[in-house]
Design a protein around this motif. Sequence first.
Motif, mmCIF file in Angstrom:
data_model
loop_
_atom_site.group_PDB
_atom_site.id
_atom_site.type_symbol
_atom_site.label_atom_id
_atom_site.label_comp_id
_atom_site.label_asym_id
_atom_site.label_seq_id
_atom_site.Cartn_x
_atom_site.Cartn_y
_atom_site.Cartn_z
ATOM 1 N N ASP A 1 -7.748 44.940 46.709
ATOM 2 C CA ASP A 1 -8.415 43.947 47.578
ATOM 3 C C ASP A 1 -8.651 44.543 48.960
ATOM 4 O OD1 ASP A 1 -8.490 41.997 45.655
ATOM 5 O OD2 ASP A 1 -6.742 40.881 46.404
ATOM 6 N N GLU B 1 -5.281 37.011 53.949
ATOM 7 C CA GLU B 1 -6.638 37.545 53.787
ATOM 8 C C GLU B 1 -7.474 37.280 55.044
ATOM 9 O OE1 GLU B 1 -8.556 36.568 50.104
ATOM 10 O OE2 GLU B 1 -10.551 37.100 50.852
ATOM 11 N N TRP C 1 2.642 41.398 54.031
ATOM 12 C CA TRP C 1 2.981 40.914 52.687
ATOM 13 C C TRP C 1 4.384 41.320 52.243
ATOM 14 C CZ3 TRP C 1 -1.769 42.963 54.035
ATOM 15 C CH2 TRP C 1 -2.883 42.127 53.863
ATOM 16 N N LEU D 1 -3.348 44.006 45.333
ATOM 17 C CA LEU D 1 -3.545 43.787 46.775
ATOM 18 C C LEU D 1 -4.212 45.020 47.401
ATOM 19 C CD1 LEU D 1 -3.056 42.406 49.550
ATOM 20 C CD2 LEU D 1 -0.768 43.434 49.528
ATOM 21 N N HIS E 1 1.938 45.687 43.888
ATOM 22 C CA HIS E 1 0.992 45.470 44.993
ATOM 23 C C HIS E 1 -0.352 46.168 44.774
ATOM 24 C CE1 HIS E 1 4.961 44.643 46.891
ATOM 25 N NE2 HIS E 1 4.283 43.603 47.319
#
Length: 280
Positions: free
Chosen positions: A24, A264, A10, A21, A18
């Motif tokens: 996630d 992802e 990324w 992220l 971030h």
Amino acid sequence: MKVGMNLLLWTAAANESHVPLLKDIKSWGFDGVELPMFALDGSPWKDLSKALDDIGLGRTVVAVLPGDTNLIGENAAERQAALDFIKGCVDKSVELGAETVAGPIYSPVGRLVGRGPTDQEKDWAVEGLKAAAKHAEGSGVALSVEPLNRFETYFLNAEADAVELIKRIDSKAAGILYDTFHANIEEKGVADAIKTGGNLINHVHISANDRATPGEDHVHWADTFATLKSIGYDGWLTIEAFGAWLPELTGATCIWRKMAPSEEHVARNGLKFIKESWLA
Ligand code: LER
Ligand code: MN
């Protein structure tokens, strides 16, 4: 064994933006992340350390030498600048709470000179990495020196040469980063390469032969995981994947097309593949 996800998919400089992220990545089931350290002040390391503690992710660092530094360069000032940079990476990794400074920390990625390494360059690498390892000893951060394929460096391509180098450095704070992508290009067999590295391997990049999703490629994965287990490797298995969209590394990675449906997809499918393969 712990599974990490390299943020290079990324960004080359993680920051507060971030954090979603990172959340996630935690929710997908990873144990930690690998943060790029391409510049010492490239990211707010202390803030990220706190955010990662709150989220519950461990961390490692992947460092590459800036273009005006070179641990094996003719010029003493360039060698000193590289050593200062690696020592700085260790200090920033302490701030970040990272366990490992991994990467090709001998010369800038993509530096090719039309010949192989000289004995003088090997001596300079030993001298510089010994000093860097001494700096790391007792800090909780280990150096992990990465052989790269022949198109990204002329200096260190094979596991056997990495073993020779690390033995000369002779420090508990220095080991080898085994990257499945580079080994797939350079080694005659992955099992022999991993056995050659043996207990000097202190970090692993799980990287597909096309740098996209591990398991959706043709690396010799069964041999890779079985041999890592057989040598008693119990450290990080960190997915390293790249997209065409990271300008800082396109010169070395040379990826010009979309390699996977999404970031992802790479992370989640790669993690599932690693877990299933390790348990197999
Ligand atoms: C860094 O870990 C790496 O594998 C390099 O090939 C990046 O260009
Ligand atoms: Mn790598």
